[in-house]
Design an enzyme around this catalytic site. Structure first.
Site, PDB file in Angstrom:
ATOM      1  N   GLU A 203       0.824  -1.211   0.000  1.00 48.83           N
ATOM      2  CA  GLU A 203       0.000   0.000   0.000  1.00 48.83           C
ATOM      3  C   GLU A 203       0.865   1.271   0.000  1.00 48.83           C
ATOM      4  OE1 GLU A 203       0.564  -1.528   4.196  1.00 48.83           O
ATOM      5  OE2 GLU A 203       0.000  -2.364   2.258  1.00 48.83           O
ATOM      6  N   THR A 258       8.658 -12.118   8.420  1.00 45.67           N
ATOM      7  CA  THR A 258       8.446 -13.512   8.822  1.00 45.67           C
ATOM      8  C   THR A 258       7.107 -13.675   9.526  1.00 45.67           C
ATOM      9  OG1 THR A 258      10.831 -13.856   9.032  1.00 45.67           O
ATOM     10  CG2 THR A 258       9.402 -15.411  10.182  1.00 45.67           C
ATOM     11  N   ALA A 259       6.733 -12.710  10.338  1.00 45.99           N
ATOM     12  CA  ALA A 259       5.470 -12.800  11.075  1.00 45.99           C
ATOM     13  C   ALA A 259       4.280 -12.895  10.124  1.00 45.99           C
ATOM     14  CB  ALA A 259       5.315 -11.591  12.002  1.00 45.99           C
ATOM     15  N   GLU A 278       9.756 -15.334   0.739  1.00 46.32           N
ATOM     16  CA  GLU A 278      11.049 -14.695   0.977  1.00 46.32           C
ATOM     17  C   GLU A 278      10.827 -13.765   2.152  1.00 46.32           C
ATOM     18  OE1 GLU A 278      13.510 -11.910   1.377  1.00 46.32           O
ATOM     19  OE2 GLU A 278      12.881 -11.190  -0.600  1.00 46.32           O
ATOM     20  N   CYS A 312      16.102  -6.862   3.024  1.00 48.01           N
ATOM     21  CA  CYS A 312      16.098  -8.082   3.834  1.00 48.01           C
ATOM     22  C   CYS A 312      17.469  -8.735   3.904  1.00 48.01           C
ATOM     23  CB  CYS A 312      15.065  -9.072   3.289  1.00 48.01           C
ATOM     24  SG  CYS A 312      15.282  -9.418   1.548  1.00 48.01           S
ATOM     25  N   SER A 469      23.014 -10.052  -4.757  1.00 42.19           N
ATOM     26  CA  SER A 469      21.834 -10.250  -5.594  1.00 42.19           C
ATOM     27  C   SER A 469      22.208 -10.218  -7.075  1.00 42.19           C
ATOM     28  CB  SER A 469      20.792  -9.163  -5.319  1.00 42.19           C
ATOM     29  OG  SER A 469      20.357  -9.218  -3.988  1.00 42.19           O
TER      30      SER A 469
END
Length: 506
Positions: A203, A258-259, A278, A312, A469
């Site tokens: 959002e 993660t939550a 991820e 991350c 990456s």
């Protein structure tokens, strides 16, 4: 050349393109969701504002989709999938290649739009657009490499074959920190495989996703194959739940905390959906006595302060061996002093704002906790201004494992330095977390390099390198940092299922 400037210049630029450049966003700023090839609002007429984090002023507003709107998008995607799954690999490849070309032609306008809604410096935004386009190019090529197998049969009258087929509608929930590249990394793999997609972007940063839809439409992606639904923070949980539980959605891909990932996993379990996650990281960045200090500092700068520490795979804990600790810290402090904080559109800025006030408050709380337990602020440590989203690049020393910044992902420009004595101690600290996304270390000892690389409990390791990456390499973690891989030759497999064919009576 600074480490962050080097980061941008290291990203490949492929070939030369005729790049559009306008004073605004080149007609790419869209204020509607994109469903079935059409720009549509929410049935209720509800909208929500998108805020520029640099000045806390609204850029505009987009539709606030609820469950009913999202259900319609899923049904559209399912209908489009029935035809898209039957297209040839070459057809899909050519359309994706056209999408890649459109992105590259409009990269400057896309970068400006990204900086406006997310805040990262324009140079970094440009780098992200090229990086994100690379996934579209890569999967346009991988579309033609979806191979099955011929298996030697144990019976002379049978032939055994496997083929790969698209899983179906893929529901995707993407983050705000890479609002362009996280869309392309997921969507291009799914579309290459023959899936249709319904994407719920953050959002905070919906405009980059909507701009990609405009370019996808110009490139010839058929209506219903690529759909973007925008929802406010209040409606996101119910829309996410719908994507996870709807029977017409066969796959869920999520990048985020993660939550939240655990919630989505539970919601997807009832229908046994394919999932790729991820999730959060808590990366250790280890500097051994044998390391080249200047190289280690450059690596730490790129890893820690890219995107103002909001990735991350950012170094969240910097572990430095005692023999090199003071020299590293002094050199690191000098490098941090050269960073410039400000609006991403200003010349020379290397550090943009954090995404919102809650993100700033989290960094502040981590600094307060560490200082209360004995850590020392070497530089920074404060918000810039009372109500801004800017935070000073910060270094702490004397950090211990019981401090919050050592146990939780900060997601901000905070570099906590921990001193260690032995290799075993460093590994124990690095692995003492439930996360396992990325890890980094610098060493000049070849034997040690192999030992550490194998012992770190992470999905990706940077060895004498702060940026890991790459479109060509698999991105993903272990432990509670996720399931599955994105990018590389493995990324497309997340959207394919293997079917075994047994031919008898031969």
């Amino acid at each position: 050349m600074s480490a962050l400037t080097l980061l941008v210049t290291k990203i490949p630029h492929f070939v030369k393109y005729s790049i559009r450049c306008s004073s605004g966003f080149g007609g790419l700023l869209r204020d509607k969701s994109y469903v079935d090839g059409k720009w549509v609002g929410a049935k209720s007429g509800a909208t929500f504002e998108v805020i520029n984090p640099s000045n806390n002023k609204p850029i505009g507003s987009v539709p606030d989709f609820g469950v009913e709107d999202a259900t319609a998008a899923i049904e559209v995607a399912h209908s489009a999938f029935q035809k898209w799954k039957s297209t040839t690999a070459k057809e899909r490849s050519l359309i994706l290649r056209s999408w890649f070309n459109k992105i590259m032609e409009n990269q400057e306008d896309l970068a400006k739009l990204l900086t406006a809604e997310m805040g990262k410096p324009l140079a970094e935004a440009r780098g992200e657009i090229v990086y994100g386009a690379g996934f579209v190019e890569w999967f346009s090529e991988e579309a033609r490499r979806i191979y099955g197998d011929t298996i030697p049969s144990p019976a002379s009258n049978k032939r055994l074959v496997t083929i790969k087929q698209p899983v179906g509608v893929a529901g995707m929930i993407t983050p705000w920190n890479f609002p362009n590249a996280m869309i392309t990394r997921k969507a291009s793999a799914a579309i290459a495989a023959g899936c249709s997609v319904v994407i719920k972007p953050s959002e905070d940063t919906p405009y980059s996703a909507l701009a990609l839809c405009e370019l996808g439409s110009q490139a010839g992606i058929p209506p219903g194959v690529l759909n973007i639904i925008t929802s406010s923070r209040e409606k996101t949980p119910s829309v996410g739940k719908l994507l996870c539980e709807h029977p017409l959605v066969s796959k869920i891909s999520f990048t985020g905390s993660t939550a939240v990932g655990k919630i989505l996993l539970k919601q997807s379990a009832a229908s046994v959906k394919r999932v790729s996650m991820e999730l959060g990281g808590n990366a250790a960045f280890i500097v051994f006595d044998s390391a080249n200090v200047d190289a280690a500092v450059a690596g730490a700068m790129a890893s820690k302060f890219r995107c103002s520490g909001q990735t991350c795979v950012c170094s969240n804990r910097i572990l430095v061996q005692e023999g090199i600790h003071d020299r590293f810290t002094d050199t690191f402090k000098s490098a941090v002093a050269k960073l410039k904080v400000g609006d991403g559109f200003e010349d020379g800025v290397t550090q943009g704002p954090l995404i919102n006030s809650s993100a700033v408050e989290k960094v502040e709380s981590h600094v307060r906790d560490a200082v209360s337990k004995g850590a020392v602020v070497v530089t920074g440590g404060k918000r810039l201004g009372d109500k801004t989203n800017f935070f000073q690049p910060t270094i702490l020393t004397g950090v211990k494992q019981d401090m919050v910044c050592a146990k939780e992902e900060t997601f901000g420009p905070l570099a906590p330095i921990m001193k260690f004595k032995t290799e075993d101690e460093a590994i124990a600290i690095a692995n003492s977390t439930s996360s396992g996304l990325a890890g980094y270390f610098f060493s000049g000892d070849t034997s040690q390099i192999w030992r550490i690389a194998e012992r770190l409990q992470v999905g990706m390791v940077g060895i004498n390198e702060g940026i890991l990456s790459s479109v060509e390499a698999p991105f993903g973690g272990v432990k509670e940092s996720g399931i599955g891989r994105e990018g590389s030759k493995y990324g497309i497999d997340e959207y394919l299922q293997i079917k075994y064919l047994c031919f008898g009576g031969i």
